[in-house]
Design a protein around this motif. Structure first.
Motif, PDB file in Angstrom:
ATOM      1  N   MET A 228       1.237 -13.051   6.419  1.00 21.80           N
ATOM      2  CA  MET A 228       0.198 -13.948   6.933  1.00 21.80           C
ATOM      3  C   MET A 228      -0.001 -13.760   8.434  1.00 21.80           C
ATOM      4  O   MET A 228      -1.134 -13.787   8.925  1.00 21.80           O
ATOM      5  CB  MET A 228       0.569 -15.401   6.614  1.00 21.80           C
ATOM      6  N   ALA A 229       1.082 -13.553   9.171  1.00 27.24           N
ATOM      7  CA  ALA A 229       0.957 -13.347  10.617  1.00 27.24           C
ATOM      8  C   ALA A 229       0.174 -12.085  10.925  1.00 27.24           C
ATOM      9  O   ALA A 229      -0.481 -11.999  11.970  1.00 27.24           O
ATOM     10  CB  ALA A 229       2.350 -13.274  11.245  1.00 27.24           C
ATOM     11  N   TRP A 230       0.222 -11.104  10.002  1.00 26.68           N
ATOM     12  CA  TRP A 230      -0.448  -9.822  10.223  1.00 26.68           C
ATOM     13  C   TRP A 230      -1.773  -9.715   9.462  1.00 26.68           C
ATOM     14  O   TRP A 230      -2.309  -8.628   9.291  1.00 26.68           O
ATOM     15  CB  TRP A 230       0.478  -8.681   9.838  1.00 26.68           C
ATOM     16  N   GLY A 231      -2.288 -10.853   9.027  1.00 28.88           N
ATOM     17  CA  GLY A 231      -3.619 -10.872   8.426  1.00 28.88           C
ATOM     18  C   GLY A 231      -3.674 -10.485   6.967  1.00 28.88           C
ATOM     19  O   GLY A 231      -4.762 -10.185   6.449  1.00 28.88           O
ATOM     20  N   LEU A 232      -2.536 -10.499   6.278  1.00 26.14           N
ATOM     21  CA  LEU A 232      -2.509 -10.199   4.847  1.00 26.14           C
ATOM     22  C   LEU A 232      -2.238 -11.487   4.068  1.00 26.14           C
ATOM     23  O   LEU A 232      -1.537 -12.375   4.545  1.00 26.14           O
ATOM     24  CB  LEU A 232      -1.407  -9.181   4.520  1.00 26.14           C
ATOM     25  N   GLY A 233      -2.780 -11.588   2.892  1.00 22.70           N
ATOM     26  CA  GLY A 233      -2.553 -12.775   2.090  1.00 22.70           C
ATOM     27  C   GLY A 233      -1.139 -12.820   1.543  1.00 22.70           C
ATOM     28  O   GLY A 233      -0.570 -11.787   1.191  1.00 22.70           O
ATOM     29  N   PRO A 234      -0.532 -14.005   1.451  1.00 23.57           N
ATOM     30  CA  PRO A 234       0.802 -14.108   0.864  1.00 23.57           C
ATOM     31  C   PRO A 234       0.764 -13.803  -0.626  1.00 23.57           C
ATOM     32  O   PRO A 234      -0.186 -14.164  -1.326  1.00 23.57           O
ATOM     33  CB  PRO A 234       1.187 -15.573   1.113  1.00 23.57           C
ATOM     34  N   GLY A 235       1.780 -13.115  -1.105  1.00 28.22           N
ATOM     35  CA  GLY A 235       1.858 -12.840  -2.536  1.00 28.22           C
ATOM     36  C   GLY A 235       1.029 -11.671  -3.013  1.00 28.22           C
ATOM     37  O   GLY A 235       1.065 -11.325  -4.191  1.00 28.22           O
ATOM     38  N   GLY A 236       0.270 -11.022  -2.124  1.00 25.88           N
ATOM     39  CA  GLY A 236      -0.555  -9.890  -2.527  1.00 25.88           C
ATOM     40  C   GLY A 236       0.195  -8.578  -2.459  1.00 25.88           C
ATOM     41  O   GLY A 236       1.388  -8.524  -2.141  1.00 25.88           O
ATOM     42  N   PRO A 237      -0.502  -7.469  -2.724  1.00 26.08           N
ATOM     43  CA  PRO A 237       0.150  -6.149  -2.688  1.00 26.08           C
ATOM     44  C   PRO A 237       0.750  -5.818  -1.329  1.00 26.08           C
ATOM     45  O   PRO A 237       1.822  -5.223  -1.254  1.00 26.08           O
ATOM     46  CB  PRO A 237      -0.995  -5.185  -3.042  1.00 26.08           C
ATOM     47  N   GLY A 238       0.059  -6.202  -0.254  1.00 23.46           N
ATOM     48  CA  GLY A 238       0.588  -5.924   1.070  1.00 23.46           C
ATOM     49  C   GLY A 238       1.873  -6.679   1.337  1.00 23.46           C
ATOM     50  O   GLY A 238       2.844  -6.127   1.866  1.00 23.46           O
ATOM     51  N   ALA A 239       1.895  -7.951   0.966  1.00 20.47           N
ATOM     52  CA  ALA A 239       3.104  -8.755   1.144  1.00 20.47           C
ATOM     53  C   ALA A 239       4.245  -8.210   0.302  1.00 20.47           C
ATOM     54  O   ALA A 239       5.402  -8.200   0.734  1.00 20.47           O
ATOM     55  CB  ALA A 239       2.823 -10.207   0.774  1.00 20.47           C
ATOM     56  N   ASP A 240       3.926  -7.734  -0.892  1.00 18.24           N
ATOM     57  CA  ASP A 240       4.974  -7.186  -1.750  1.00 18.24           C
ATOM     58  C   ASP A 240       5.557  -5.902  -1.157  1.00 18.24           C
ATOM     59  O   ASP A 240       6.766  -5.667  -1.229  1.00 18.24           O
ATOM     60  CB  ASP A 240       4.430  -6.899  -3.145  1.00 18.24           C
ATOM     61  N   LEU A 241       4.717  -5.082  -0.544  1.00 18.16           N
ATOM     62  CA  LEU A 241       5.211  -3.861   0.080  1.00 18.16           C
ATOM     63  C   LEU A 241       6.095  -4.195   1.290  1.00 18.16           C
ATOM     64  O   LEU A 241       7.108  -3.536   1.533  1.00 18.16           O
ATOM     65  CB  LEU A 241       4.042  -2.979   0.508  1.00 18.16           C
ATOM     66  N   ILE A 242       5.717  -5.232   2.021  1.00 19.57           N
ATOM     67  CA  ILE A 242       6.565  -5.689   3.127  1.00 19.57           C
ATOM     68  C   ILE A 242       7.910  -6.166   2.583  1.00 19.57           C
ATOM     69  O   ILE A 242       8.965  -5.875   3.156  1.00 19.57           O
ATOM     70  CB  ILE A 242       5.856  -6.803   3.919  1.00 19.57           C
ATOM     71  N   ARG A 243       7.887  -6.902   1.466  1.00 20.74           N
ATOM     72  CA  ARG A 243       9.136  -7.377   0.855  1.00 20.74           C
ATOM     73  C   ARG A 243      10.046  -6.204   0.495  1.00 20.74           C
ATOM     74  O   ARG A 243      11.246  -6.205   0.809  1.00 20.74           O
ATOM     75  CB  ARG A 243       8.822  -8.205  -0.403  1.00 20.74           C
ATOM     76  N   ARG A 244       9.487  -5.207  -0.161  1.00 21.74           N
ATOM     77  CA  ARG A 244      10.278  -4.031  -0.547  1.00 21.74           C
ATOM     78  C   ARG A 244      10.846  -3.327   0.690  1.00 21.74           C
ATOM     79  O   ARG A 244      12.003  -2.875   0.690  1.00 21.74           O
ATOM     80  CB  ARG A 244       9.401  -3.058  -1.346  1.00 21.74           C
ATOM     81  N   THR A 245      10.037  -3.235   1.726  1.00 22.18           N
ATOM     82  CA  THR A 245      10.490  -2.579   2.946  1.00 22.18           C
ATOM     83  C   THR A 245      11.669  -3.317   3.559  1.00 22.18           C
ATOM     84  O   THR A 245      12.674  -2.708   3.946  1.00 22.18           O
ATOM     85  CB  THR A 245       9.334  -2.501   3.961  1.00 22.18           C
ATOM     86  N   LEU A 246      11.557  -4.621   3.653  1.00 16.06           N
ATOM     87  CA  LEU A 246      12.637  -5.421   4.237  1.00 16.06           C
ATOM     88  C   LEU A 246      13.938  -5.244   3.465  1.00 16.06           C
ATOM     89  O   LEU A 246      15.020  -5.130   4.062  1.00 16.06           O
ATOM     90  CB  LEU A 246      12.230  -6.900   4.270  1.00 16.06           C
ATOM     91  N   VAL A 247      13.854  -5.220   2.142  1.00 17.85           N
ATOM     92  CA  VAL A 247      15.056  -5.057   1.319  1.00 17.85           C
ATOM     93  C   VAL A 247      15.694  -3.688   1.563  1.00 17.85           C
ATOM     94  O   VAL A 247      16.913  -3.575   1.727  1.00 17.85           O
ATOM     95  CB  VAL A 247      14.718  -5.250  -0.166  1.00 17.85           C
TER      96      VAL A 247
END
Length: 387
Positions: free
Chosen positions: A192-211
């Motif tokens: 959300m801070a970077w202009g992407l919707g929560p729970g969408g493909p972009g957020a999911d890719l961020i989640r995978r990256t963090l892990v």
């Protein structure tokens, strides 16, 4: 024909007893110099003296002091740890495959796993406002420094108190990166801070990256965090030691070098940019990794989820064709940031938030050992004056 000072790749590999990817990894890390064959510019020649030095290092029997010194640089493990290991070309967090964890888990869940915790998440809500600074890196340093100045030492603290502090510290750092105090899963807050919707493909890719970036065995920043923890320092002070080390161009700052290489490839063409670097004995940042002779599984798992920007795709293909090297996680961080149109310093921000989970885990584990990390120096200065 090659001169005695420069040998062909086949000869170099035979002397070392390694595969092409390993030889290219030596080149990318600056341990073997390379130049084009003047009689066939499609081929490369390798400095024979560098190959000989590597061969002797692999075969000779060394004194204890030499072995200890070598262990500091990609050597044998120097500390016992139950947190993370790389085995068989794969990354494991406490015995669990990190690639599989990235399919379903959040950074918060993996952070609990890394520090040996189980059960429900523990979080405090009393957090200060995010520090004011123009960029994410500065805010991250300020947030950790502010906590390090007031948090009590970790030594002697109860496990539950440290668990609460650990969870809060991740929140504080996320607040600093996002620029505001927020709630919810860390990957959604960053999205959300970077202009992407929560729970969408972009957020999911961020989640995978963090892990997948959460920890990586005894890397330089984890070792720094452990050194601080061995003195009894607070978890925030250990994390501050970690981010200070991460900022160097040979660690988390390597993503900036990847961006520079990508810019060169765009301006000059990928193959010309690669050739220029090889001729000048310069590394190819973002490609190859000493712990992964073949592919970095973290990068492969992330890039499989992303349509690469055309310029990065061309660079990846050219590096593979010329050197045989595969992308590493630094390249993946840059590719994700460009692909999702994140801020310019997002690669370092992602690295920082994710790796903080590992720093905390290493700090807690080191504190439990109750031993001070204090190596001796092998003195090579002027003779002491015993007058």
């Amino acid at each position: 024909m090659p001169s005695a000072d420069w040998i062909a790749a086949e000869d170099a590999r035979a002397r070392l007893g390694v595969r092409p990817q390993t030889l290219y990894a030596y080149v990318s890390r600056g341990r073997v110099q390379v130049r084009p064959d003047p009689h066939d510019p499609r081929r490369s020649l390798y400095r024979a003296a560098d190959i000989t030095a590597l061969t002797q290092r692999k075969s000779r029997s060394r004194k204890v002091s030499d072995v200890a010194a070598g262990a500091i640089a990609w050597g044998e493990p120097v500390l016992a740890s139950s947190i993370t290991t790389v085995a068989g070309g794969r990354l494991f967090y406490r015995g669990r495959d990190a690639i599989k964890l990235a399919e379903t888990e959040t950074l918060e869940a993996v952070a609990r796993l890394l520090r040996g915790g189980h059960g429900a998440a523990l979080k405090r809500t009393e957090r200060p406002a995010s520090p004011h600074a123009p960029d994410m890196r500065s805010r991250a340093f300020l947030a950790l420094a502010q906590r390090a100045g007031i948090d009590p030492p970790a030594k002697g603290r109860a496990a539950l108190a440290l668990a609460v502090e650990a969870a809060t510290l991740l929140d504080v750092l996320t607040d600093a990166i996002a620029g505001e105090v927020g709630g919810g899963a860390i990957h959604n807050r960053l999205a959300m801070a970077w202009g992407l919707g929560p729970g969408g493909p972009g957020a999911d890719l961020i989640r995978r990256t963090l892990v997948l970036v959460a920890d990586h065995e005894l890397n330089a920043s984890a070792f720094s965090a452990r050194v601080a923890a061995s003195t009894g320092a607070s978890l925030s002070a250990c994390a501050l030691a970690g981010i200070a080390t991460l900022s160097g161009p040979r660690h988390g700052g390597a993503t900036q070098a990847v961006q520079t290489l990508a810019a060169e490839a765009t301006q000059q063409g990928p193959r010309q940019a690669i050739a220029n670097r090889l001729v000048e004995d310069r590394a190819l940042p973002g490609f190859g990794h000493p712990l992964y002779p073949d592919d970095d599984p973290r990068a492969a798992a992330l890039l499989d989820r992303l349509t690469l920007p055309a310029d990065l795709a061309a660079l990846q293909q050219a590096v593979r064709a010329v050197t045989g090297l595969a992308p590493n996680v630094d390249f993946a961080l840059v590719a994700i940031s460009q692909g999702l149109k994140l801020p310019a310093d997002a690669p370092f921000a992602l690295f920082t938030v994710a790796r903080c989970a590992g720093w905390i885990a290493h700090a807690i584990e080191q504190g439990q050992s109750d031993s001070l990390i204090r190596p001796r120096a092998r003195y090579v200065g002027p003779e002491p004056e015993f007058a």
